[in-house]
Design a protein around this motif. Structure first.
Motif, PDB file in Angstrom:
ATOM      1  N   MET A 331      -7.021  -4.405  -4.851  1.00 38.14           N
ATOM      2  CA  MET A 331      -6.607  -4.034  -3.547  1.00 38.14           C
ATOM      3  C   MET A 331      -5.671  -5.197  -2.764  1.00 38.14           C
ATOM      4  SD  MET A 331      -7.747  -0.970  -3.141  1.00 38.14           S
ATOM      5  CE  MET A 331      -7.110  -0.529  -1.527  1.00 38.14           C
ATOM      6  N   VAL A 332      -5.090  -5.926  -3.828  1.00 41.61           N
ATOM      7  CA  VAL A 332      -4.283  -7.093  -3.273  1.00 41.61           C
ATOM      8  C   VAL A 332      -3.031  -6.660  -2.194  1.00 41.61           C
ATOM      9  CG1 VAL A 332      -2.884  -9.187  -3.678  1.00 41.61           C
ATOM     10  CG2 VAL A 332      -4.917  -8.672  -4.803  1.00 41.61           C
ATOM     11  N   ASP A 333      -2.343  -5.632  -2.693  1.00 39.81           N
ATOM     12  CA  ASP A 333      -1.058  -5.156  -2.155  1.00 39.81           C
ATOM     13  C   ASP A 333      -1.630  -4.414  -0.849  1.00 39.81           C
ATOM     14  OD1 ASP A 333       1.250  -4.004  -1.691  1.00 39.81           O
ATOM     15  OD2 ASP A 333       1.576  -3.195  -3.699  1.00 39.81           O
ATOM     16  N   TRP A 408      -9.828   3.231   6.746  1.00 38.39           N
ATOM     17  CA  TRP A 408     -10.661   2.587   5.738  1.00 38.39           C
ATOM     18  C   TRP A 408      -9.934   2.491   4.391  1.00 38.39           C
ATOM     19  CZ3 TRP A 408     -16.035   1.243   7.100  1.00 38.39           C
ATOM     20  CH2 TRP A 408     -16.702   0.477   5.826  1.00 38.39           C
ATOM     21  N   ILE A 409      -9.234   1.344   3.920  1.00 37.03           N
ATOM     22  CA  ILE A 409      -8.344   1.154   2.994  1.00 37.03           C
ATOM     23  C   ILE A 409      -9.536   0.563   1.835  1.00 37.03           C
ATOM     24  CG2 ILE A 409      -6.581   0.228   1.920  1.00 37.03           C
ATOM     25  CD1 ILE A 409      -6.739   0.094   5.475  1.00 37.03           C
ATOM     26  N   SER A 410      -9.534   1.471   0.638  1.00 39.35           N
ATOM     27  CA  SER A 410     -10.335   1.030  -0.545  1.00 39.35           C
ATOM     28  C   SER A 410     -10.073   1.778  -1.818  1.00 39.35           C
ATOM     29  CB  SER A 410     -11.849   0.819  -0.124  1.00 39.35           C
ATOM     30  OG  SER A 410     -12.654   0.740  -1.385  1.00 39.35           O
ATOM     31  N   ILE A 435      -9.881   7.998   8.905  1.00 41.25           N
ATOM     32  CA  ILE A 435      -8.735   8.228   8.065  1.00 41.25           C
ATOM     33  C   ILE A 435      -9.147   7.403   6.826  1.00 41.25           C
ATOM     34  CG2 ILE A 435      -6.372   7.950   7.425  1.00 41.25           C
ATOM     35  CD1 ILE A 435      -5.754   7.876  10.580  1.00 41.25           C
ATOM     36  N   PRO A 436      -9.502   7.854   5.488  1.00 41.30           N
ATOM     37  CA  PRO A 436      -9.746   7.185   4.416  1.00 41.30           C
ATOM     38  C   PRO A 436      -8.464   6.733   3.640  1.00 41.30           C
ATOM     39  CG  PRO A 436     -10.515   9.398   4.151  1.00 41.30           C
ATOM     40  CD  PRO A 436     -10.006   9.243   5.612  1.00 41.30           C
ATOM     41  N   VAL A 437      -8.040   5.783   3.069  1.00 43.74           N
ATOM     42  CA  VAL A 437      -6.626   5.639   2.338  1.00 43.74           C
ATOM     43  C   VAL A 437      -7.217   4.789   0.835  1.00 43.74           C
ATOM     44  CG1 VAL A 437      -4.387   4.347   2.739  1.00 43.74           C
ATOM     45  CG2 VAL A 437      -5.749   5.317   4.754  1.00 43.74           C
ATOM     46  N   GLY A 438      -6.515   5.627   0.287  1.00 43.32           N
ATOM     47  CA  GLY A 438      -6.938   5.126  -1.101  1.00 43.32           C
ATOM     48  C   GLY A 438      -5.893   3.784  -1.726  1.00 43.32           C
ATOM     49  N   SER A 439      -4.623   3.829  -1.215  1.00 40.38           N
ATOM     50  CA  SER A 439      -3.948   2.745  -1.570  1.00 40.38           C
ATOM     51  C   SER A 439      -2.891   2.717  -0.572  1.00 40.38           C
ATOM     52  CB  SER A 439      -3.175   2.950  -2.736  1.00 40.38           C
ATOM     53  OG  SER A 439      -2.410   3.914  -2.975  1.00 40.38           O
ATOM     54  N   ARG A 445       1.136   3.299  -6.287  1.00 43.75           N
ATOM     55  CA  ARG A 445       0.425   3.334  -7.494  1.00 43.75           C
ATOM     56  C   ARG A 445      -1.201   3.000  -6.857  1.00 43.75           C
ATOM     57  NH1 ARG A 445       1.594  -0.175 -12.609  1.00 43.75           N
ATOM     58  NH2 ARG A 445       1.265  -1.787 -11.016  1.00 43.75           N
ATOM     59  N   GLY A 446      -2.003   3.539  -7.253  1.00 42.67           N
ATOM     60  CA  GLY A 446      -3.516   3.110  -7.031  1.00 42.67           C
ATOM     61  C   GLY A 446      -4.387   4.289  -7.299  1.00 42.67           C
ATOM     62  N   SER A 447      -5.770   3.914  -7.619  1.00 38.06           N
ATOM     63  CA  SER A 447      -7.045   5.012  -7.932  1.00 38.06           C
ATOM     64  C   SER A 447      -7.930   4.758  -7.060  1.00 38.06           C
ATOM     65  CB  SER A 447      -7.539   4.572  -9.348  1.00 38.06           C
ATOM     66  OG  SER A 447      -8.189   3.362  -9.287  1.00 38.06           O
ATOM     67  N   VAL A 448      -8.434   6.254  -7.014  1.00 38.40           N
ATOM     68  CA  VAL A 448      -9.689   6.535  -5.824  1.00 38.40           C
ATOM     69  C   VAL A 448     -10.500   6.924  -6.756  1.00 38.40           C
ATOM     70  CG1 VAL A 448     -10.310   7.670  -3.924  1.00 38.40           C
ATOM     71  CG2 VAL A 448      -8.035   6.805  -3.878  1.00 38.40           C
ATOM     72  N   ASN A 449     -11.942   6.422  -6.306  1.00 36.97           N
ATOM     73  CA  ASN A 449     -13.144   7.006  -6.993  1.00 36.97           C
ATOM     74  C   ASN A 449     -13.129   8.552  -6.491  1.00 36.97           C
ATOM     75  OD1 ASN A 449     -15.787   7.760  -7.611  1.00 36.97           O
ATOM     76  ND2 ASN A 449     -16.522   5.688  -6.719  1.00 36.97           N
ATOM     77  N   PRO A 450     -13.168   9.249  -7.955  1.00 34.10           N
ATOM     78  CA  PRO A 450     -13.232  10.716  -7.836  1.00 34.10           C
ATOM     79  C   PRO A 450     -14.595  11.230  -6.745  1.00 34.10           C
ATOM     80  CG  PRO A 450     -12.795  10.192  -9.916  1.00 34.10           C
ATOM     81  CD  PRO A 450     -13.077   8.887  -9.236  1.00 34.10           C
ATOM     82  N   TRP A 451     -15.767  10.494  -6.874  1.00 35.41           N
ATOM     83  CA  TRP A 451     -16.862  11.208  -6.132  1.00 35.41           C
ATOM     84  C   TRP A 451     -16.581  11.011  -4.890  1.00 35.41           C
ATOM     85  CZ3 TRP A 451     -20.206   9.126  -2.361  1.00 35.41           C
ATOM     86  CH2 TRP A 451     -21.410   9.807  -2.382  1.00 35.41           C
ATOM     87  N   PHE A 452     -15.792   9.964  -4.434  1.00 33.64           N
ATOM     88  CA  PHE A 452     -15.619   9.806  -2.899  1.00 33.64           C
ATOM     89  C   PHE A 452     -14.343  10.801  -2.407  1.00 33.64           C
ATOM     90  CE2 PHE A 452     -18.043   6.070  -2.535  1.00 33.64           C
ATOM     91  CZ  PHE A 452     -18.506   6.023  -1.237  1.00 33.64           C
ATOM     92  N   ARG A 453     -13.476  10.911  -3.421  1.00 35.04           N
ATOM     93  CA  ARG A 453     -12.279  11.826  -2.916  1.00 35.04           C
ATOM     94  C   ARG A 453     -12.909  13.464  -3.050  1.00 35.04           C
ATOM     95  NH1 ARG A 453      -6.944  11.811  -4.136  1.00 35.04           N
ATOM     96  NH2 ARG A 453      -6.992   9.796  -5.342  1.00 35.04           N
ATOM     97  N   GLU A 454     -13.631  13.758  -3.608  1.00 37.69           N
ATOM     98  CA  GLU A 454     -14.233  15.302  -3.412  1.00 37.69           C
ATOM     99  C   GLU A 454     -15.181  15.294  -2.204  1.00 37.69           C
ATOM    100  OE1 GLU A 454     -13.708  17.849  -5.161  1.00 37.69           O
ATOM    101  OE2 GLU A 454     -12.141  16.705  -6.199  1.00 37.69           O
ATOM    102  N   ARG A 455     -15.672  14.256  -1.928  1.00 43.13           N
ATOM    103  CA  ARG A 455     -16.573  14.262  -0.601  1.00 43.13           C
ATOM    104  C   ARG A 455     -15.701  14.178   0.628  1.00 43.13           C
ATOM    105  NH1 ARG A 455     -19.217  13.742  -4.939  1.00 43.13           N
ATOM    106  NH2 ARG A 455     -21.303  14.515  -4.961  1.00 43.13           N
TER     107      ARG A 455
END
Length: 480
Positions: A331-333, A408-410, A435-439, A445-455
Motif C-alpha cells: 500500500m505504499v502508493d 479506511w484505505i487498505s 468509506i472503504p478504499v481499496g487503492s 491499480r490495486g487489489s481488494v480482498n473479495p471477502w471484504f468487498r462482498e460484505r
C-alpha cells in the motif's frame, strides 16, 4: 531504394507491389519488434530501416539505441513538437492520408517505444535511470499526457486528440500510426513497474552519498518507496539528499491534488453574511440594472444611488475527517497519496483531520497531518496487517458520528477479518460516514480482498477502488 524495400517485405519477386509507404512502416515496426524480443541485431532490418530514415529526411540517431530522445531533440529541436501527441488518436479527417507523414511518425514512435521498453539487465547508474525517466516522459507526451502522469505520481487526466476516438486503422504493423491510447490504463502500471525495477538495480545508497549523482535523480513513486524503506539506514549527506528528493516529490503531488480538492470543496454561498464592500466584489451588472430608473436621456448619463456587491462568504459545517491508512508493503502508493491528501484537507477551514497509519501496530500521525513530508518520515513500510489495532485508535475519535467521515484505505487482507468488519459495521450504523478504499493511486491499480468487498457491498458502503479523484469526489459530497 523503394523497389529494394518492397522486394524485402514481400519475399517474392513476382508478388504484387505493395504500397511503398506501408512497406516502409512495416520495416520500421519489424525492426522495433526484433530489438524488443531478440538481443541479436538483425542486420538486414537495420540497414533497411536506416535507408528509410535517411530517405525521409530524419536523423540516423533515431536508430541509435544509445541515444536518448533528449539528445536527439537537442541536436534537432524541430522534432520536439512532433513527439507531442504522436500516438494519441487524431481527429477524423476527410481526404487522402498523408502516407509520407505516417512513415515519419512511425520512425519517431519506434524510437521512443524502444528506448522505454528495451530495459537491459544489470546494474543501473543514476545517469541511466535519469535517461530512462526522461525517455518515459517523452512517451507520456507522445500519448497525450504530461511527463510523469502515467507512472502514477502526479495525477491528472491524459489529453486526447480532438477526435477522442480510436481509428480502426491506427493499430498494427500496417496501420498509419501506432495509436496506443486505448492501452493507457495498462501502460501506466507497466511504466511504473519498469521504473521500480531500475531503481532496485541501482546502488541507491552510493548514489545518494554523491550530491552530483543524486542531483540527476527525478523523484517518482518507485524512488520514493525505496527511500522510505531505506531511510533508517541513511545518514549525513545521503540522508539529506534522500529528504530533498522526498520533499520535491511531495511538493509536486501536493500541487496537483490541492487543485482537485479546491475545485471540489467550495461550499454554498452564505447570504447571511454581508458582502465585503471592496471593488473586486462589485456586481456591476446588478448595479446598473437596479439603477436604470436613474437614467437621464438628455444627459445620457446613469446616476447611481446604490452599489451592489457579490456575496463571497461560503457556508461550511465543521466536519471531522479520520483517515486510516494501511502502511504494509502493498500500500505504499496509497500511503504517500493519502498522507498528502490528508494534509490538504487539514488546511481547509472547519475540517478537523486525524491521520492513523497501521500494520501490526497503529500510529497516530495527527500532530503532523498538516505536513506530509514529516508524516512520511515517521512511517515505516512493510510488515503484516492488523486493522483492529487501528480501529482502537479511530473509534474514540468519533465523538459526533453524524459529523464524522472515516476513510479506511487498505487491500483488506486481514487475519482478524470478522472482528475488524464487525467494528467497521458498527461505525457505519452509528451514523458516521464510512468509506472503504481499496487503492488510492494515480494509476488505479490495486487489489481488494473479495471477502471484504462482498460484505461492504451488502452493508451499503461499496469499496472505492481506482483513481484518487474518486476519493476526492466522495469527500467533497460529505464536506460541502
Amino acid at each position: 531504394m523503394t523497389h529494394r524495400l518492397t522486394h524485402y517485405a514481400s519475399g517474392h519477386a513476382d508478388a504484387p507491389e505493395p504500397d511503398p509507404y506501408d512497406n516502409r512502416r512495416q520495416v520500421l515496426y519489424w525492426r522495433l519488434l526484433a530489438r524488443l524480443f531478440d538481443p541479436e541485431e538483425q542486420a538486414s532490418l537495420e540497414s533497411a530501416s536506416l535507408a528509410v530514415v535517411e530517405d525521409i529526411g530524419l536523423p540516423s540517431a533515431l536508430l541509435d539505441p544509445g541515444a536518448s530522445v533528449d539528445s536527439v531533440v537537442q541536436r534537432h529541436p524541430e522534432l520536439a513538437a512532433e513527439f507531442d501527441g504522436l500516438m494519441a488518436p487524431a481527429p477524423d479527417e476527410d481526404g487522402e492520408r498523408d502516407r509520407a507523414a505516417e512513415v515519419r511518425r512511425a520512425a519517431l514512435a519506434s524510437k521512443v517505444l524502444l528506448n522505454v521498453f528495451d530495459a537491459r539487465p544489470g546494474t543501473v547508474t543514476a545517469e541511466q535511470l535519469a535517461r530512462w525517466q526522461s525517455d518515459a516522459g517523452w512517451l507520456e507526451r507522445a500519448l497525450g499526457c504530461r511527463p510523469g502522469e502515467l507512472r502514477g505520481g502526479r495525477g491528472g487526466t491524459h489529453r486526447r486528440g480532438a477526435g477522442g476516438g480510436v481509428s480502426p486503422t491506427g493499430t498494427g504493423i500496417g496501420g498509419p500510426a501506432p495509436d496506443l491510447s486505448r492501452l493507457i490504463p495498462a501502460i501506466g502500471p507497466e511504466l511504473g513497474s519498469i521504473e521500480g525495477d531500475l531503481v532496485k538495480r541501482m546502488h541507491l545508497r552510493e548514489v545518494l552519498a554523491d550530491p552530483q549523482l543524486a542531483s540527476r535523480l527525478t523523484p517518482s513513486m518507485s524512488l520514493i518507496e525505496q527511500l522510505l524503506r531505506d531511510k533508517n539506514n541513511l545518514s549525513g549527506v545521503a540522508l539529506a539528499n534522500a529528504k530533498a528528493l522526498i520533499r520535491r516529490y511531495v511538493d509536486e503531488v501536493t500541487e496537483v491534488l490541492r487543485t482537485q480538492v479546491e475545485k471540489a470543496t467550495v461550499g454554498e454561498l452564505d447570504r447571511s453574511v454581508p458582502p465585503k464592500r471592496v471593488f473586486r466584489n462589485l456586481d456591476l451588472d446588478r448595479t446598473i440594472w437596479k439603477n436604470l430608473t436613474n437614467w437621464s436621456p438628455e444627459e445620457e448619463r446613469l446616476y447611481v444611488d446604490r452599489l451592489y456587491y457579490r456575496h463571497t462568504s461560503r457556508t461550511t459545517t465543521p466536519q471531522r475527517l479520520i483517515v486510516v491508512v494501511d502502511q504494509s508493503g502493498s500500500m505504499v502508493d496509497s500511503m504517500v497519496n493519502c498522507t498528502i491528501l490528508a494534509s490538504i484537507f487539514a488546511g481547509l477551514p472547519k475540517v478537523d483531520v486525524h491521520l492513523i497509519a497501521y500494520d501490526t501496530q497503529a500510529l497516530d500521525l495527527t500532530p503532523w497531518a498538516h505536513d506530509p513530508f514529516e508524516t512520511l518520515l515517521r512511517t515505516k513500510l512493510g510488515g503484516g496487517t492488523d486493522g483492529t489495532v487501528a480501529m482502537q485508535l479511530a473509534q474514540p475519535k468519533i465523538a459526533e458520528p453524524r459529523n464524522t467521515v472515516v476513510v479506511w484505505i487498505s487491500d483488506f487482507y486481514e487475519w482478524r477479518h470478522q472482528e475488524l468488519f464487525d467494528s467497521m459495521a458498527a461505525v457505519h450504523r452509528s451514523g458516521a460516514k464510512f468509506i472503504p478504499v481499496g487503492s488510492v493511486t494515480s494509476s488505479g491499480r490495486g487489489s481488494v480482498n473479495p471477502w471484504f468487498r462482498e460484505r461492504f457491498k451488502d452493508l451499503g458502503t461499496p469499496v472505492i477502488s481506482g483513481h484518487i479523484k474518486k476519493l476526492v469526489h466522495e469527500l467533497k459530497t460529505f464536506l460541502t
